[in-house]
Design a protein around this motif. Structure first.
Motif, PDB file in Angstrom:
ATOM      1  N   PHE A  81       0.869  -1.175   0.000  1.00  0.00           N
ATOM      2  CA  PHE A  81       0.000   0.000   0.000  1.00  0.00           C
ATOM      3  C   PHE A  81       0.900   1.216   0.000  1.00  0.00           C
ATOM      4  O   PHE A  81       1.658   1.435   0.941  1.00  0.00           O
ATOM      5  CB  PHE A  81      -0.938  -0.039   1.203  1.00  0.00           C
ATOM      6  CG  PHE A  81      -1.978  -1.119   1.073  1.00  0.00           C
ATOM      7  CD1 PHE A  81      -1.643  -2.451   1.234  1.00  0.00           C
ATOM      8  CD2 PHE A  81      -3.285  -0.802   0.714  1.00  0.00           C
ATOM      9  CE1 PHE A  81      -2.586  -3.456   1.065  1.00  0.00           C
ATOM     10  CE2 PHE A  81      -4.238  -1.799   0.548  1.00  0.00           C
ATOM     11  CZ  PHE A  81      -3.889  -3.129   0.724  1.00  0.00           C
ATOM     12  N   GLY A  82       0.810   2.001  -1.061  1.00  0.00           N
ATOM     13  CA  GLY A  82       1.825   3.025  -1.238  1.00  0.00           C
ATOM     14  C   GLY A  82       1.350   4.401  -1.642  1.00  0.00           C
ATOM     15  O   GLY A  82       2.072   5.116  -2.334  1.00  0.00           O
ATOM     16  N   ASN A  83       0.141   4.790  -1.233  1.00  0.00           N
ATOM     17  CA  ASN A  83      -0.269   6.158  -1.530  1.00  0.00           C
ATOM     18  C   ASN A  83       0.635   7.142  -0.790  1.00  0.00           C
ATOM     19  O   ASN A  83       1.141   6.843   0.288  1.00  0.00           O
ATOM     20  CB  ASN A  83      -1.725   6.386  -1.116  1.00  0.00           C
ATOM     21  CG  ASN A  83      -2.677   5.788  -2.131  1.00  0.00           C
ATOM     22  OD1 ASN A  83      -2.257   5.425  -3.241  1.00  0.00           O
ATOM     23  ND2 ASN A  83      -3.931   5.667  -1.768  1.00  0.00           N
ATOM     24  N   ILE A  84       0.820   8.319  -1.387  1.00  0.00           N
ATOM     25  CA  ILE A  84       1.754   9.295  -0.812  1.00  0.00           C
ATOM     26  C   ILE A  84       1.373   9.682   0.606  1.00  0.00           C
ATOM     27  O   ILE A  84       2.198   9.757   1.491  1.00  0.00           O
ATOM     28  CB  ILE A  84       1.774  10.613  -1.623  1.00  0.00           C
ATOM     29  CG1 ILE A  84       1.956  10.352  -3.100  1.00  0.00           C
ATOM     30  CG2 ILE A  84       2.893  11.515  -1.109  1.00  0.00           C
ATOM     31  CD1 ILE A  84       1.875  11.627  -3.907  1.00  0.00           C
TER      32      ILE A  84
ATOM     33  N   ASP B  57       1.511   2.925  -7.063  1.00  0.00           N
ATOM     34  CA  ASP B  57       0.740   2.628  -8.268  1.00  0.00           C
ATOM     35  C   ASP B  57       1.102   3.595  -9.398  1.00  0.00           C
ATOM     36  O   ASP B  57       1.273   3.191 -10.548  1.00  0.00           O
ATOM     37  CB  ASP B  57      -0.770   2.745  -7.998  1.00  0.00           C
ATOM     38  CG  ASP B  57      -1.307   1.569  -7.192  1.00  0.00           C
ATOM     39  OD1 ASP B  57      -0.542   0.612  -6.937  1.00  0.00           O
ATOM     40  OD2 ASP B  57      -2.489   1.611  -6.807  1.00  0.00           O
ATOM     41  N   LYS B  58       1.216   4.859  -9.044  1.00  0.00           N
ATOM     42  CA  LYS B  58       1.569   5.869 -10.044  1.00  0.00           C
ATOM     43  C   LYS B  58       2.962   5.614 -10.599  1.00  0.00           C
ATOM     44  O   LYS B  58       3.213   5.798 -11.797  1.00  0.00           O
ATOM     45  CB  LYS B  58       1.525   7.274  -9.422  1.00  0.00           C
ATOM     46  CG  LYS B  58       0.118   7.829  -9.280  1.00  0.00           C
ATOM     47  CD  LYS B  58      -0.286   8.658 -10.496  1.00  0.00           C
ATOM     48  CE  LYS B  58      -1.776   8.932 -10.551  1.00  0.00           C
ATOM     49  NZ  LYS B  58      -2.306   9.496  -9.295  1.00  0.00           N
ATOM     50  N   ALA B  59       3.877   5.235  -9.725  1.00  0.00           N
ATOM     51  CA  ALA B  59       5.246   4.946 -10.167  1.00  0.00           C
ATOM     52  C   ALA B  59       5.234   3.821 -11.200  1.00  0.00           C
ATOM     53  O   ALA B  59       5.940   3.882 -12.216  1.00  0.00           O
ATOM     54  CB  ALA B  59       6.116   4.558  -8.980  1.00  0.00           C
ATOM     55  N   SER B  76      -2.082  -4.588 -12.670  1.00  0.00           N
ATOM     56  CA  SER B  76      -2.504  -5.127 -11.388  1.00  0.00           C
ATOM     57  C   SER B  76      -1.268  -5.437 -10.551  1.00  0.00           C
ATOM     58  O   SER B  76      -0.278  -5.947 -11.073  1.00  0.00           O
ATOM     59  CB  SER B  76      -3.334  -6.383 -11.633  1.00  0.00           C
ATOM     60  OG  SER B  76      -3.764  -6.931 -10.416  1.00  0.00           O
ATOM     61  N   GLN B  77      -1.358  -5.137  -9.288  1.00  0.00           N
ATOM     62  CA  GLN B  77      -0.183  -5.371  -8.443  1.00  0.00           C
ATOM     63  C   GLN B  77       0.020  -6.858  -8.193  1.00  0.00           C
ATOM     64  O   GLN B  77      -0.926  -7.578  -7.884  1.00  0.00           O
ATOM     65  CB  GLN B  77      -0.329  -4.656  -7.099  1.00  0.00           C
ATOM     66  CG  GLN B  77       0.971  -4.636  -6.320  1.00  0.00           C
ATOM     67  CD  GLN B  77       0.833  -4.188  -4.883  1.00  0.00           C
ATOM     68  OE1 GLN B  77       0.971  -4.983  -3.955  1.00  0.00           O
ATOM     69  NE2 GLN B  77       0.533  -2.918  -4.684  1.00  0.00           N
TER      70      GLN B  77
END
Lengths: 225, 225
Positions: A81-84, B57-59, B76-77
């Motif tokens: 989980f990597g939202n800023i 996700d953006k990265a 998809s992750q």
DNA sequence: TCAAAAGTGTTAGATTTACACCCATGA
DNA sequence: TCATGGGTGTAAATCTAACACTTTTGA
């Protein structure tokens, strides 16, 4: 220390544990009020930071052990989980894991010390950051896993009745199962063995206790519930 | 900058992309020879580092765009890969994503510039670090996904024949499918629409071209292949 | 004219679902 | 004696899997 990637920036990496239990016919999750800033006091999963000299999987296992005192629990990665802004303080990327434990194996004193509680999955309070999303995703994965893998038994005592097992599957699937059809399917699974022991705690007549036979399971791991 | 977690250490966080394509009846993966140290020259997935001001996700989406020039691809992750020594240089935790693209949409010149190739999934070379594991896990997830979600169509041109579609499913599942049974099931999926167009490239007689109808799909997303 | 891919239905078997009553026992 | 949970089988409906021949057309 080498510096191959020195032009890039680093981030804190943590693990969060979604610990599922099953009690009184309900699927439960172990959560507590966050005891650190930021977010102090909000309902939260138990987690920790990944150390430089341990793998992420190991960090999760260690965190789980810190909390429960138990090893060799079933664990599975839920995802990153990597939202800023998922952490209000700093950039923290968290890897969630779900684990399955038999609530009776968890020492009450230890539970109290950590200030965590078994909360009914269907009555989760608002939660810190994205922990709600983590739990939802974990639940979804667990629901799939349990169909083709007897990990669900980790949620029950080593001796269990068929009614307990059925209630467990009902709780995970979120719908009622026909008793006769369920028992018919279980009977076909040779790795679920009937013992001669009787449990009288939940009925006057008493119900047979069953156990999981790992050796038999390893002979033929195919089943579908 | 706040310093809530200053007693903990940070790690580099990267993303790696498993890009699936389908061509000449084979499932393919886009990989290239690694152009940086450590591991220069080894076969590797395309990846990049997560920047401070973008979500993970953006990265991944950015990295994928850098490589392909394409946006809005299905992604998809796959999960986080976090062994200590997975990167020979430094501690790098990587989040893998898989993406599906139609190989015809990928500009050949751009592909050459990045030095990547479409490699047959069944003939993968030895790969850098844990990239082989990432690919295997991605494939497994994709195989499950494709059963209940028409994402597989992303691997085909927008107009496709039923034979192409069948070959795609065969490649993903790794086994032959009965033609009549397959077509029967497809016929029940109203969102796969027959057009009046005929493709004559693969047979003298010609085959009807079909297309995916998103609106119809949104009306009833239930299917199982 | 023939090789090569497109297209088309039926049937047996397996799986899934629905459904209702007797049993044993302690209170 | 009765309330409670334990335990059991059958039949209809649905789904799955196996299987073979005709059509079209360009070379």
């Amino acid at each position: 220390m080498t510096t191959y990637y020195s032009e890039h920036s680093k981030a804190y990496v943590s693990v969060d544990c979604i610990i599922f239990g099953f009690d009184e016919g309900h699927l439960r999750v172990l959560i507590g009020k966050r005891q650190m800033d930021p977010g102090r006091g909000e309902w939260s999963l138990y987690g920790g930071f990944v150390r430089p000299q341990e793998s992420v999987d190991k960090a999760a296992a260690r965190t789980l052990f810190e909390l429960t005192g138990l090893r060799n629990l079933y664990m599975s990665q839920v995802g990153a989980f990597g939202n800023i802004d998922r952490d209000p303080g700093e950039r923290v990327i968290s890897i969630a894991y779900y684990a399955l434990i038999n609530v009776n194996d968890y020492n009450e004193k230890l539970r109290m010390q950590h200030g965590v509680e078994w909360v009914n999955f269907n009555q989760l309070p608002p939660m810190y950051s994205d922990h709600r999303d983590m739990i939802r995703k974990a639940r979804k994965m667990m629901k799939e896993m349990i169909k083709t893998n007897p990990v669900g038994l980790r949620l029950l005592p080593s001796l269990f009745t068929l009614t307990q097992l059925q209630r467990l599957y009902e709780a995970v699937n979120g719908e009622a199962i026909d008793k006769r059809n369920f028992r018919k399917r279980i009977k076909e699974m040779e790795f679920i063995e009937k013992t001669e022991l009787i449990d009288k705690t939940s009925s006057k007549r008493g119900a047979h206790l069953y156990k999981f036979n790992l050796a038999t399971y390893n002979e033929d791991r195919n089943f579908k519930l």
